[in-house]
Scaffold this motif. Structure first.
Motif, short mmCIF file in Angstrom:
data_model
loop_
_atom_site.label_atom_id
_atom_site.label_comp_id
_atom_site.label_asym_id
_atom_site.label_seq_id
_atom_site.Cartn_x
_atom_site.Cartn_y
_atom_site.Cartn_z
N LYS A 5 0.93 -1.18 0.08
CA LYS A 5 0.04 0.14 -0.03
C LYS A 5 0.96 1.25 0.01
O LYS A 5 2.29 1.12 0.43
CB LYS A 5 -1.03 -0.01 1.24
N GLN A 6 0.39 2.33 -0.48
CA GLN A 6 0.99 3.61 -0.29
C GLN A 6 0.60 4.34 0.84
O GLN A 6 -0.53 4.45 1.30
CB GLN A 6 0.68 4.46 -1.75
N GLU A 7 1.60 4.69 1.54
CA GLU A 7 1.26 5.54 2.74
C GLU A 7 1.75 6.76 2.76
O GLU A 7 2.98 7.20 2.19
CB GLU A 7 2.00 4.89 4.08
N THR A 8 0.96 7.89 3.09
CA THR A 8 1.24 9.30 2.91
C THR A 8 1.18 9.91 4.52
O THR A 8 0.11 9.92 4.88
CB THR A 8 0.58 10.15 2.02
N GLU A 9 2.52 10.54 4.86
CA GLU A 9 2.32 10.81 6.44
C GLU A 9 3.38 11.89 6.72
O GLU A 9 4.42 12.03 5.64
CB GLU A 9 2.55 9.75 7.39
N ARG A 10 3.23 12.43 7.75
CA ARG A 10 4.11 13.52 8.27
C ARG A 10 4.43 13.21 9.91
O ARG A 10 3.26 12.87 10.37
CB ARG A 10 3.74 15.11 8.13
N LEU A 77 9.78 1.43 1.08
CA LEU A 77 10.35 2.10 0.13
C LEU A 77 10.03 3.59 -0.29
O LEU A 77 8.73 3.80 -0.41
CB LEU A 77 10.37 1.30 -1.31
N PRO A 78 11.22 4.44 -0.38
CA PRO A 78 10.64 5.92 -0.69
C PRO A 78 10.10 6.00 -1.82
O PRO A 78 10.24 5.64 -3.04
CB PRO A 78 11.96 6.44 -0.57
N LEU A 79 9.16 7.04 -2.00
CA LEU A 79 8.30 7.59 -2.81
C LEU A 79 8.60 9.04 -3.11
O LEU A 79 9.51 9.56 -2.41
CB LEU A 79 6.81 7.20 -3.16
N SER A 80 7.73 9.90 -3.81
CA SER A 80 8.11 11.00 -4.00
C SER A 80 6.99 11.94 -2.71
O SER A 80 6.10 11.25 -2.23
CB SER A 80 7.51 11.96 -5.13
N GLY A 81 7.80 13.00 -2.44
CA GLY A 81 7.09 13.94 -1.29
C GLY A 81 6.83 13.31 -0.09
O GLY A 81 7.85 12.61 0.73
N ASP A 82 5.69 13.16 0.60
CA ASP A 82 5.40 12.68 1.98
C ASP A 82 5.15 10.97 1.99
O ASP A 82 4.93 10.54 2.83
CB ASP A 82 4.41 13.22 2.72
N SER A 83 5.27 10.34 0.60
CA SER A 83 4.85 9.21 0.55
C SER A 83 5.91 8.15 0.45
O SER A 83 6.97 8.27 0.00
CB SER A 83 4.08 9.14 -0.85
N ARG A 84 5.39 6.95 0.87
CA ARG A 84 6.28 5.81 0.70
C ARG A 84 5.53 4.41 0.42
O ARG A 84 4.20 4.56 0.83
CB ARG A 84 7.08 5.44 2.18
N GLU A 85 5.99 3.32 -0.19
CA GLU A 85 5.44 2.17 -0.41
C GLU A 85 5.68 1.28 0.70
O GLU A 85 6.81 1.03 0.88
CB GLU A 85 5.45 1.64 -1.79
N ALA A 166 -6.37 6.17 2.49
CA ALA A 166 -6.26 5.86 1.00
C ALA A 166 -6.73 6.83 0.20
O ALA A 166 -6.15 7.35 -0.80
CB ALA A 166 -6.58 4.55 0.62
N ASP A 167 -8.10 7.33 0.14
CA ASP A 167 -8.50 8.28 -0.81
C ASP A 167 -8.64 9.76 -0.31
O ASP A 167 -9.21 10.45 -0.98
CB ASP A 167 -9.84 7.72 -1.11
N THR A 168 -7.90 10.03 0.72
CA THR A 168 -7.86 11.24 1.16
C THR A 168 -7.10 12.40 0.42
O THR A 168 -5.85 11.89 0.01
CB THR A 168 -7.60 11.54 2.61
N ASP A 169 -7.57 13.68 0.05
CA ASP A 169 -6.87 14.43 -0.70
C ASP A 169 -5.52 15.03 0.26
O ASP A 169 -5.62 15.13 1.33
CB ASP A 169 -7.66 15.69 -0.92
N PRO A 170 -4.13 14.77 -0.65
CA PRO A 170 -3.09 15.05 0.32
C PRO A 170 -3.09 16.74 1.04
O PRO A 170 -2.30 16.90 1.70
CB PRO A 170 -1.96 14.88 -0.74
#
Length: 512
Positions: A5-10, A77-85, A166-170
């Motif tokens: 899954k992709q996780e986007t967090e701070r 694994l790193p993705l762009s910005g605040d996201s990781r897989e 998962a579906d929340t606007d960044p």
């Protein structure tokens, strides 16, 4: 078996886990209508890495965690910005082979072992939007870290995470971030618990998390070229897990990355010593060739499928689609196996090690210390000169096999010229960008011509197979004619796009 899954967090530094009066009320912020307490979780995670922390240096983490709702193995694994897989595997006593393979481009085959144990007491709150939808999860962790590298040193701190559903606007992260900032809650300085633990525990004090290459003169041609090389190596490493899982377009992107690296190391021989770079170029050529079978098959399948779908139904004589699917199934399976074998080979691991050494101890030549415009401009012009010779030679030849081969060589020269402009765009400015765009147009025309050459060869083979099976070869012959017409059109188009590429203004800009 794994899932991802992709996780986007701070992450934020938090004053305390026991007394949370410092946390502002987020109700009404960014569509949050309520904040719901989800209780306390006790988490126990052991992080694995190589002895020299190759995963941590590459901003990746591998852990075995118990407690909470997602116990098991997690590779991030790193993705762009605040996201990781985050790739998850079931709980087991040893590192799952699937995760070990996905980490291979970063570990380069080195053994994985426990480096840090992190225990967290986590207070979880859900940020709820209208209709009861969960927008994000906010967690406050009281963290205790213990080094497993020999010293047994310990550290502790409190941190907070806001992770989007998962579906929340960044954009919600930005809105929440502003509210937290106004309350004096700042972003965490470390990107992960592991990074902070390695920084604060004695056992990791002598193991820096970033490679420190040999001194490079700031603002020099060497710095510009090396920065571009590092970007391409990082892209190659990042693409490896996607190729192993057969993600769309991943093979194509990895192959292009190989070409970019090869081209830059060739074009900038005045900057990077060829004695060190040429063996790496040869290995990149090998890897690109291993990937070529799968990528070329993808391109050809899409091209022929589109051709067939565009035909009027009354012209579709014989089991054309079935024969194409049979051909593709056999060829694609063999090509993908070839790709996987290459990525699992010792030769590939040796290449990754050579690339790491190239950036850690860059073999720069004396000219690397000079200012970029002159050094890089000459390199670009040299590639452009080679391209000019290739195109001129091809256009002088009569139509036929020899001209097809010459146009293919011109296509490769166009790619090299275009790739040479990429690290030079900032130092050389608009002329380099303009030349890159115009040469890309030349490359596109020549690429479509070469695709037609390859398609015609395959169409002939399909026609022969159809005839041998007692089927009509009418459609294959029809498509062959279409491809021949497409190639003729590209050959007529080439002088026009080439004339535009010849007016980039780069030479004039460099000789002022």
């Amino acid at each position: 078996m794994t899932d991802s899954k992709q996780e986007t967090e701070r992450k934020y530094d938090a004053p305390s886990a026991d007394d949370t009066t410092w946390l502002p009320d987020l109700t009404g912020v960014g569509g949050i209508v309520s904040v719901v307490d989800q209780g306390i979780q006790d988490l126990d995670a052991v992080y694995y890495d190589t002895d020299d922390l190759r995963l941590a240096r590459a901003s990746a983490t591998l852990r075995r965690r118990t407690g909470g709702t997602d116990a098991g193995w997690h590779l991030k694994l790193p993705l762009s910005g605040d996201s990781r897989e985050e790739v998850h595997a079931p709980l087991s006593d040893t590192v799952p082979d699937a995760l070990r393979d996905l980490a291979l481009s970063r570990t380069r085959g080195a053994d994985l072992g426990p480096v840090v144990r992190i225990r967290s007491t986590r207070a979880v709150r859900q940020l709820i939007g209208s209709g009861g939808t969960t927008l994000a999860e906010l967690s406050i962790d009281a963290v205790g870290a213990e080094s497993l590298l020999g010293s047994g040193a310990r550290a502790g701190w409190t941190e907070m995470e806001v992770e989007l559903a998962a579906d929340t606007d960044p954009e919600l992260l930005d809105v929440v971030d502003k509210t937290l900032s106004r309350s004096g809650i700042g972003r965490a300085h470390s990107p992960s618990k592991l990074a902070r633990a390695l920084t604060e525990t004695e056992g990791a004090a002598s193991r820096p998390l970033s490679d420190e290459p040999a001194a490079v003169v700031p603002g020099s041609a060497g710095q510009e070229v090396l920065r571009h090389v590092e970007d391409q190596i990082r892209a190659l490493v990042d693409l490896d897990p996607a190729v192993r899982r057969d993600r769309p377009d991943s093979v194509h992107r990895m192959r292009v990355t190989c070409r970019r690296l090869r081209s830059v190391l060739r074009s900038y021989r005045s900057v990077v010593d060829r004695k060190a770079a040429d063996p790496i170029r040869e290995e990149l050529k090998w890897l690109g060739n291993e990937l070529a079978a799968e990528r070329d098959q993808e391109v050809l399948r899409e091209r022929l499928t589109a051709r067939i779908e565009a035909l009027p139904p009354q012209l579709l004589l014989g089991p054309v689609s079935a024969r194409l699917r049979l051909w593709d199934a056999t060829t694609s399976a063999e090509a993908h196996l070839r790709t996987r074998d290459a990525l699992n080979s010792r030769r590939y691991l040796a290449l990754l090690t050579s690339l790491a050494t190239l950036t850690q101890r860059p073999p720069l030549r004396p000219k690397a210390s000079r200012k970029p415009p002159c050094v890089m401009g000459r390199a670009v012009l040299k590639e452009y000169g080679r391209l000019t010779g290739r195109v001129t030679h091809a256009l002088e030849l009569p139509p036929g096999t020899e001209r097809d081969k010459a146009l293919h060589e011109a296509r490769k020269a166009a790619k090299r010229t275009r790739y040479a402009t990429e690290p030079a765009r900032d130092p050389l400015g608009k002329p380099a960008k303009r030349l890159g765009r115009r040469v890309k147009s030349v490359q596109k025309v020549l690429g479509d011509h070469q695709d037609s050459v390859v398609a015609r060869d395959t169409l002939r083979q399909l026609a022969v197979a159809a005839h041998a099976a007692g089927e009509t070869a009418f459609v294959w012959g029809l498509l062959y004619g279409q491809e021949q017409a497409a190639a003729d059109a590209r050959e007529r188009e080439l002088p026009v796009v080439w004339a535009a590429a010849s007016r980039s203004g780069l030479r004039k800009a460099l000789t002022r």
